[in-house]
Design an enzyme around this catalytic site. Structure first.
Site, PDB file in Angstrom:
ATOM      1  N   GLU A   1       0.885  -1.182   0.000  1.00 53.12           N
ATOM      2  CA  GLU A   1       0.000   0.000   0.000  1.00 53.12           C
ATOM      3  C   GLU A   1       0.911   1.216   0.000  1.00 53.12           C
ATOM      4  O   GLU A   1       1.430   1.605   1.044  1.00 53.12           O
ATOM      5  CB  GLU A   1      -0.894  -0.008   1.248  1.00 53.12           C
ATOM      6  CG  GLU A   1      -1.859  -1.172   1.325  1.00 53.12           C
ATOM      7  CD  GLU A   1      -2.965  -1.114   0.281  1.00 53.12           C
ATOM      8  OE1 GLU A   1      -3.102  -0.074  -0.393  1.00 53.12           O
ATOM      9  OE2 GLU A   1      -3.666  -2.116   0.123  1.00 53.12           O
TER      10      GLU A   1
ATOM     11  N   CYS B   1      -2.312   9.078   2.218  1.00 47.58           N
ATOM     12  CA  CYS B   1      -1.961   8.494   0.920  1.00 47.58           C
ATOM     13  C   CYS B   1      -2.986   8.907  -0.128  1.00 47.58           C
ATOM     14  O   CYS B   1      -2.666   9.050  -1.296  1.00 47.58           O
ATOM     15  CB  CYS B   1      -1.904   6.984   1.035  1.00 47.58           C
ATOM     16  SG  CYS B   1      -3.344   6.293   1.849  1.00 47.58           S
TER      17      CYS B   1
HETATM   18  P1  NAD Z   1       8.273   4.656   4.951  1.00 45.58           P
HETATM   19  O1  NAD Z   1       8.379   3.835   3.723  1.00 45.58           O
HETATM   20  O2  NAD Z   1       9.404   5.551   5.294  1.00 45.58           O
HETATM   21  O3  NAD Z   1       8.080   3.711   6.241  1.00 45.58           O
HETATM   22  C1  NAD Z   1       7.011   2.817   6.380  1.00 45.58           C
HETATM   23  C2  NAD Z   1       7.408   1.694   7.322  1.00 45.58           C
HETATM   24  O4  NAD Z   1       8.441   0.920   6.746  1.00 45.58           O
HETATM   25  C3  NAD Z   1       7.930   2.155   8.670  1.00 45.58           C
HETATM   26  O5  NAD Z   1       7.398   1.313   9.664  1.00 45.58           O
HETATM   27  C4  NAD Z   1       9.431   1.942   8.540  1.00 45.58           C
HETATM   28  O6  NAD Z   1      10.088   1.731   9.760  1.00 45.58           O
HETATM   29  C5  NAD Z   1       9.488   0.710   7.683  1.00 45.58           C
HETATM   30  N1  NAD Z   1      10.725   0.506   6.925  1.00 45.58           N
HETATM   31  C6  NAD Z   1      11.596   1.446   6.485  1.00 45.58           C
HETATM   32  N2  NAD Z   1      12.604   0.838   5.781  1.00 45.58           N
HETATM   33  C7  NAD Z   1      12.341  -0.484   5.788  1.00 45.58           C
HETATM   34  C8  NAD Z   1      12.976  -1.627   5.206  1.00 45.58           C
HETATM   35  N3  NAD Z   1      14.076  -1.519   4.482  1.00 45.58           N
HETATM   36  N4  NAD Z   1      12.406  -2.840   5.403  1.00 45.58           N
HETATM   37  C9  NAD Z   1      11.257  -2.972   6.100  1.00 45.58           C
HETATM   38  N5  NAD Z   1      10.607  -1.937   6.674  1.00 45.58           N
HETATM   39  C10 NAD Z   1      11.141  -0.698   6.520  1.00 45.58           C
HETATM   40  O7  NAD Z   1       6.924   5.445   4.821  1.00 45.58           O
HETATM   41  P2  NAD Z   1       6.327   6.560   5.803  1.00 45.58           P
HETATM   42  O8  NAD Z   1       7.075   7.826   5.628  1.00 45.58           O
HETATM   43  O9  NAD Z   1       6.166   6.017   7.174  1.00 45.58           O
HETATM   44  O10 NAD Z   1       4.842   6.715   5.220  1.00 45.58           O
HETATM   45  C11 NAD Z   1       4.483   7.620   4.242  1.00 45.58           C
HETATM   46  C12 NAD Z   1       4.102   6.894   2.971  1.00 45.58           C
HETATM   47  O11 NAD Z   1       3.102   5.926   3.237  1.00 45.58           O
HETATM   48  C13 NAD Z   1       3.496   7.825   1.942  1.00 45.58           C
HETATM   49  O12 NAD Z   1       4.077   7.575   0.685  1.00 45.58           O
HETATM   50  C14 NAD Z   1       2.012   7.435   1.943  1.00 45.58           C
HETATM   51  O13 NAD Z   1       1.355   7.706   0.739  1.00 45.58           O
HETATM   52  C15 NAD Z   1       2.104   5.979   2.234  1.00 45.58           C
HETATM   53  N6  NAD Z   1       0.822   5.464   2.744  1.00 45.58           N
HETATM   54  C16 NAD Z   1       0.084   4.664   1.922  1.00 45.58           C
HETATM   55  C17 NAD Z   1      -1.162   4.192   2.346  1.00 45.58           C
HETATM   56  C18 NAD Z   1      -2.002   3.332   1.444  1.00 45.58           C
HETATM   57  O14 NAD Z   1      -2.970   2.781   1.926  1.00 45.58           O
HETATM   58  N7  NAD Z   1      -1.681   3.172   0.166  1.00 45.58           N
HETATM   59  C19 NAD Z   1      -1.632   4.553   3.614  1.00 45.58           C
HETATM   60  C20 NAD Z   1      -0.854   5.356   4.427  1.00 45.58           C
HETATM   61  C21 NAD Z   1       0.380   5.818   3.972  1.00 45.58           C
END
Ligand code: NAD
Length: 518
Positions: free
Chosen positions: A240, A274
């Site tokens: 997502e 998002c």
């Molecule tokens: P992010 O990708 O920085 O982090 C998300 C999660 O991934 C965190 O828990 C982080 O600790 C973890 N993570 C980071 N690196 C990792 C790795 N290498 N392996 C495994 N896990 C890892 O995203 P963010 O800044 O927390 O969130 C913002 C993004 O989320 C935006 O792009 C937003 O659009 C998206 N989002 C999408 C939805 C949807 O339903 N499509 C909903 C909410 C947010």
């Protein structure tokens, strides 16, 4: 908001005030392995529970949430920075609804299903699909909906008979830990749902530890890393990811409501959704009036610390987020757009910003901003509106506003998105019954709805032969008669026609006779 200060600890802070919320440990690789092992072993017990037992756990967890609603709302508000109103309306209320829906309906949704196997059934065969839990489900959410997204996915996974591990975002570890506490208070068997705090390295360790399913919500770049790493063990992943969601407003729309919707969908959670409206396309003839409405409505909103009840617009979650929003607003200016309202920040508080004279070639119309910006472009006709809306690498949601429902439906079918709303916007993540997910760079797989539940089970096909009298005509050894019979299968049986298949019977008898002679 939180920052890692050492290898072992995250300090969680309120992004609006800087106040420390607490310190959470960063789980090591070895601890991650232990957590996975525990989840695997508890799975053997949990998978055998009845739907009623699972339902009782979820309904008890609901009771805990209802009893502690104010405290939970305040924690969400403090750790993520969102307004207290949204902590309730956009997180607690929707997830409570999802919990009751899947608690009450999963048994029905996962009921074993007979499949009509057409002409094969004439051979005394029948097929049934049963749905088995996948095993250990790892949930790695973003920080922007730190309660409802992981809790909703965990509820569905548990109801399907899986055990769950949640690794909350490093910005919101305490909301994550609250979910674990809720289930502890609800009487969950230890290890059924575990929450482990940490940063990207903890998430990466979880992915490497080969769980049975990964439900990831976050950025495109992390999503790609997870998909790559998960591929080593062929672990299935739901991604997502981000969005750059378009809203199309035709001249015949209810302009007042459309303007209110645009303001809400662009500025709720300070634009950190998002499915935020990040591209507004307005029919040229009404663009001036519509923009005026947007400005008037935005000016009435109060920005401040989310714990105050009259605050509608709050704060960005982190310095990193602020830098992206600033850079996008600057790039809009440089590329010739006009800032009509806002554009400035005080610390992490970025003003709701309305921008005109934008077009799709501008950098900030192509990349996800994730902040309180509302860029307005115009279009001349239906075809141009569709072309502009689809001109993006993302495809999460889209919305169309018009009083002509035939036109709306036509446009909805042509928009490249996982969800298209007509005269509505953003909120359908709150509908437990409908699938949520994107196309293109917004990811793949679904959460919520029957489609989301199917991500959390393995459909097992059980096939029965009741007529165990003869060998199957297609078994060995092969012969001239066999090949003629198979040609008959290709011509007649494979036509799907019963009458044509009856013509095959003499050939089949001949073949069976040949097989049974040996
Ligand atoms: P992010 O990708 O920085 O982090 C998300 C999660 O991934 C965190 O828990 C982080 O600790 C973890 N993570 C980071 N690196 C990792 C790795 N290498 N392996 C495994 N896990 C890892 O995203 P963010 O800044 O927390 O969130 C913002 C993004 O989320 C935006 O792009 C937003 O659009 C998206 N989002 C999408 C939805 C949807 O339903 N499509 C909903 C909410 C947010």
């Amino acid at each position: 908001m939180s920052l890692a200060v050492s290898q072992e600890v995250l300090i969680s802070r309120n992004p609006a005030t800087g106040e420390e919320i607490g310190k959470a440990k960063i789980f090591s690789k070895e601890e991650v392995r232990q957590v996975i092992n525990r989840a695997r072993s508890v799975f053997q017990t949990w998978r055998k529970t009845s739907f009623d037992e699972r339902k009782h756990l979820i309904m008890r967890a609901r009771e805990v949430i209802l009893a502690e609603m104010d405290e939970i709302a305040e924690l969400i508000c403090k750790e993520s920075g969102k307004p207290i109103a949204e902590a309730i309306s956009m997180e607690i209320a929707p997830v409570l609804d999802l919990m009751q829906y899947f608690a009450r309906n999963t048994k029905r949704l996962l009921k074993p299903r007979k499949v009509n196997i057409g002409l094969f059934s004439l051979l005394g065969r029948s097929s049934e699909i049963i749905y088995e839990p996948v095993g250990v489900v790892v949930i790695i959410p973003a920080w922007n909906y730190p309660f409802s997204i992981p809790l909703g996915e965990a509820t569905m996974a548990l109801m399907a008979g899986n055990t769950v591990i949640i690794k909350p975002s490093e910005l919101t570890p305490f909301v994550g830990l609250k979910i674990e506490e809720i289930f502890r208070k609800a009487g969950a068997l230890e290890g059924t749902i575990q929450v482990i705090t940490g940063d990207g390295s903890t998430g990466a360790a979880l992915v490497e530890a080969a769980p049975d399913k990964i439900m990831f919500t976050g950025s495109v770049s992390t999503g790609k890393k997870i998909a790559q790493s998960a591929a080593k063990n062929l672990t299935p992943v739901v991604l997502e990811l981000g969005g750059k969601d378009p809203m199309i407003v035709f001249a015949d729309a209810n302009l007042n409501l459309a303007a209110e919707a645009a303001v809400w969908a662009a500025f709720c959670n300070a634009g950190q959704n998002c499915a935020s409206v990040e591209r507004l396309y307005v029919e040229e003839s009404i663009a001036k009036d519509f923009t005026k409405l947007l400005i008037e409505k935005t000016k009435k909103l109060k920005q401040g610390i989310g714990t105050q009840s009259d605050i509608s617009i709050t704060v960005l979650s982190s310095e990193k987020q602020l830098q992206i929003v600033k850079e996008h607003v600057e790039s809009f200016k440089k590329e010739g757009a006009k800032i009509l309202l806002g554009g400035q920040n005080k610390g992490l508080f970025f003003e709701p910003t309305i921008i005109a004279d934008v077009n799709n070639s501008m950098k900030a119309m192509r990349e996800e901003t994730f902040g309180p910006t509302l860029p307005i472009a115009t279009f001349r006709d239906e075809e141009e509106a569709i072309r502009l809306a689809n001109d993006s690498e993302f495809g999460l949601t889209a919305s169309v506003w018009t009083s002509d429902l035939k036109k709306a439906r036509r446009v909805a079918e042509k928009l490249e998105a996982g969800t298209v709303c007509i005269n509505e916007v953003l909120y359908t993540h709150a509908i437990a019954q409908t699938p949520w997910g994107g196309v293109k760079m917004s990811g793949y797989g679904r959460t919520h709805g029957l489609e989301g539940l199917m991500e959390l089970v393995n459909p097992k096909h059980i096939h029965l032969n009741r007529l165990l009298l003869f060998p199957d005509a297609w078994w060995m050894p092969y012969s001239e008669t066999a090949i003629n019979t198979f040609k008959g299968f290709a011509k007649y049986f494979a036509s799907g026609s019963l009458i044509k298949t009856l013509l095959l019977l003499p050939m089949i008898f001949k073949r069976i006779k040949e097989l049974t002679k040996k």
